[in-house]
Design a protein around this motif. Structure first.
Motif, PDB file in Angstrom:
ATOM      1  N   LEU A  22       0.844  -1.204   0.000  1.00 47.57           N
ATOM      2  CA  LEU A  22       0.000   0.000   0.000  1.00 47.57           C
ATOM      3  C   LEU A  22       0.874   1.248   0.000  1.00 47.57           C
ATOM      4  CD1 LEU A  22      -2.779  -1.059   2.545  1.00 47.57           C
ATOM      5  CD2 LEU A  22      -3.119  -0.561   0.107  1.00 47.57           C
ATOM      6  N   ALA A  25       2.405   1.842  -3.273  1.00 51.14           N
ATOM      7  CA  ALA A  25       1.405   2.253  -4.270  1.00 51.14           C
ATOM      8  C   ALA A  25       0.879   3.661  -3.993  1.00 51.14           C
ATOM      9  CB  ALA A  25       0.251   1.257  -4.290  1.00 51.14           C
ATOM     10  N   TYR A  27      -0.505   4.877  -1.012  1.00 50.50           N
ATOM     11  CA  TYR A  27      -1.582   5.049  -0.033  1.00 50.50           C
ATOM     12  C   TYR A  27      -0.991   5.439   1.321  1.00 50.50           C
ATOM     13  CZ  TYR A  27      -4.613   2.622  -3.334  1.00 50.50           C
ATOM     14  OH  TYR A  27      -5.329   2.269  -4.449  1.00 50.50           O
ATOM     15  N   LEU A 240      -5.444  -6.259  -1.884  1.00 52.18           N
ATOM     16  CA  LEU A 240      -4.994  -5.068  -2.617  1.00 52.18           C
ATOM     17  C   LEU A 240      -5.925  -4.755  -3.775  1.00 52.18           C
ATOM     18  CD1 LEU A 240      -1.136  -5.323  -2.990  1.00 52.18           C
ATOM     19  CD2 LEU A 240      -2.419  -3.370  -2.107  1.00 52.18           C
ATOM     20  N   MET A 244      -7.806  -1.278  -4.267  1.00 47.82           N
ATOM     21  CA  MET A 244      -7.487  -0.436  -5.429  1.00 47.82           C
ATOM     22  C   MET A 244      -8.681  -0.298  -6.359  1.00 47.82           C
ATOM     23  SD  MET A 244      -3.635  -1.611  -6.273  1.00 47.82           S
ATOM     24  CE  MET A 244      -2.287  -1.158  -5.183  1.00 47.82           C
ATOM     25  N   HIS A 245      -9.405  -1.394  -6.520  1.00 50.27           N
ATOM     26  CA  HIS A 245     -10.541  -1.359  -7.451  1.00 50.27           C
ATOM     27  C   HIS A 245     -11.647  -0.440  -6.930  1.00 50.27           C
ATOM     28  CE1 HIS A 245     -13.290  -2.707 -10.520  1.00 50.27           C
ATOM     29  NE2 HIS A 245     -14.194  -2.915  -9.585  1.00 50.27           N
ATOM     30  N   ALA A 248      -9.405   3.335  -4.823  1.00 49.58           N
ATOM     31  CA  ALA A 248      -8.173   4.046  -5.148  1.00 49.58           C
ATOM     32  C   ALA A 248      -8.319   5.565  -5.240  1.00 49.58           C
ATOM     33  CB  ALA A 248      -7.588   3.505  -6.447  1.00 49.58           C
ATOM     34  N   ARG A 252      -5.550   7.667  -2.345  1.00 45.22           N
ATOM     35  CA  ARG A 252      -4.180   7.990  -2.734  1.00 45.22           C
ATOM     36  C   ARG A 252      -3.732   9.281  -2.072  1.00 45.22           C
ATOM     37  NH1 ARG A 252      -1.501   4.519  -6.673  1.00 45.22           N
ATOM     38  NH2 ARG A 252      -3.182   3.288  -7.506  1.00 45.22           N
TER      39      ARG A 252
END
Ligand code: NAP
Length: 256
Positions: A22, A25, A27, A240, A244-245, A248, A252
Motif C-alpha cells: 500500500l 502504491a 496510499y 490489494l 485499489m478497485h 483508489a 491515494r
C-alpha cells in the motif's frame, strides 16, 4: 493531514506485506502492532507509519479512527487474535468506516493425516496422552497451560521466550519460515510423538504437518476462534485488488 488513511492491524507477515505494498502504491498507511514482540519485523516502504500498543478496547479504537482520519480498517491480525478483530469490527461500525479482513486460509487435513481437532488450548493440553513428547507450536502467550502436565515432555517453539520458565519443556526460539528438512531433523532428533498446533494456515509453518504425516505422528489441531462477519480476503493480492478497485481515487496521497 489527508482526509482518508488506511489502518492495517498487524502482527502477521501478510499485514506487513500489505502495508508495504500500500505504501509503495502511494496510499497513506498506518501499520498497528500490539507490541507483544520486542523486535518486530517492520515494513520496508516509504509512507508507512508504524504505531505500537493497544488502543484501549473498541471505544479507544473508534476514537483513534476518528482523530486520525482513518477511512478504511484492514484487520490483518492473526487468525487466533480474536479480541482485536471484534474490536475492529465494532469500532469501524461506530466510526462509520469500512472494515475488511485479510485472513489466510485454514489448513485442511488430507489423506494420511491423523488430526484430533480441539476447540482451545485447554482442550489441547487435556488431549495429550501420558508420556508423550509433545511438539507444541502455539506461540508464547498460552504456553504455561502445558506446565500442568508433569507426565509429558513439551518441546515448545516460539519467537521469543515466555515470561516464566516451563519445568517440563525444551524451549526452541526460532522465527518462521521453517523448512521441510529442518522439521524432519527436529522431529527425529527430539523424538516427537505428538504435535500440537493452532490452525494458523499459510506456508511458513506448514512443513511440520507434512512431517507429522510422514512419520504418522498425530496432530492435536486447535480450531480457529469465531471472527466477526466482515468482507474477508485470503491473500494480500486479493485484498490489494479490492482496495485499489473500489477505493483508489479517494485514498491515494496525491488525491488528498
Ligand atoms: P487479541 O487477544 O485479539 O488482542 C488483545 C489486545 O491486544 C487487543 O484488545 C488490543 O488491545 C491489542 N492488540 C492486538 N492486536 C493489536 C494490533 N495489531 N494493534 C494494536 N493493538 C492490538 O490478540 P493476541 O492474540 O494477544 O495477539 C496479539 C498480536 O499478536 C496481534 O496483533 C496478532 O496479530 C499477533 N499474533 C497473534 C498470534 C496468536 O496466536 N494469538 C500469533 C501470531 C501473531 P486494546 O484493546 O487495548 O486495543
Amino acid at each position: 493531514m489527508p482526509a482518508s488513511r488506511i489502518l492495517v492491524l498487524g502482527g502477521t507477515v501478510e499485514a506487513r506485506s500489505l502495508a508495504e505494498r500500500l505504501g509503495n502504491a502511494g496510499y497513506e498507511t498506518v501499520l498497528s502492532l500490539a507490541g507483544r514482540t520486542a523486535a518486530p519485523l517492520l515494513p520496508r516502504a516509504n509512507g508507512v507509519h508504524v504505531r505500537i500498543g493497544g488502543f484501549g478496547g473498541a471505544d479507544g479504537l473508534s476514537a483513534y479512527l476518528q482523530s486520525e482520519h482513518i477511512g478504511l480498517v484492514v484487520d490483518a491480525t492473526h487468525p487466533f487474535a480474536a479480541a482485536i478483530s471484534h474490536n475492529a469490527a465494532a469500532a469501524a461500525a461506530t466510526a462509520a468506516v469500512p472494515c475488511f479482513r485479510l485472513e489466510r486460509r485454514a489448513w485442511i487435513a488430507g489423506p494420511g493425516d491423523d488430526w484430533r481437532i480441539v476447540a482451545d488450548v485447554t482442550a489441547a493440553v487435556a488431549a495429550i496422552p501420558p508420556g508423550a513428547r509433545a511438539f507444541v507450536t502455539i506461540g508464547r502467550q498460552e504456553i504455561t497451560a502445558f506446565a500442568a502436565r508433569g507426565d509429558i515432555h513439551v518441546i515448545a517453539r516460539m519467537i521469543e521466550a515466555p515470561a516464566a520458565a516451563l519445568p517440563n519443556a525444551t524451549l526452541i526460539l526460532a522465527r518462521p519460515p521453517f523448512s521441510l528438512d529442518g522439521e524432519r531433523r527436529l522431529f527425529a532428533d527430539l523424538a516427537v510423538t505428538i504435535l500440537v498446533a493452532k490452525n494458523s494456515g499459510g506456508d511458513a509453518t506448514a512443513a511440520k504437518l507434512a512431517v507429522a504425516r510422514e512419520r504418522r505422528v498425530p496432530v492435536i489441531m486447535i480450531a480457529r476462534p469465531r471472527k466477526p462477519a466482515v468482507p474477508t480476503f485470503s491473500t494480500v493480492d486479493e485484498m490489494l485488488a479490492a482496495i485499489m478497485h473500489d477505493r483508489a481515487p479517494d485514498r491515494r496521497k496525491s488525491a488528498s
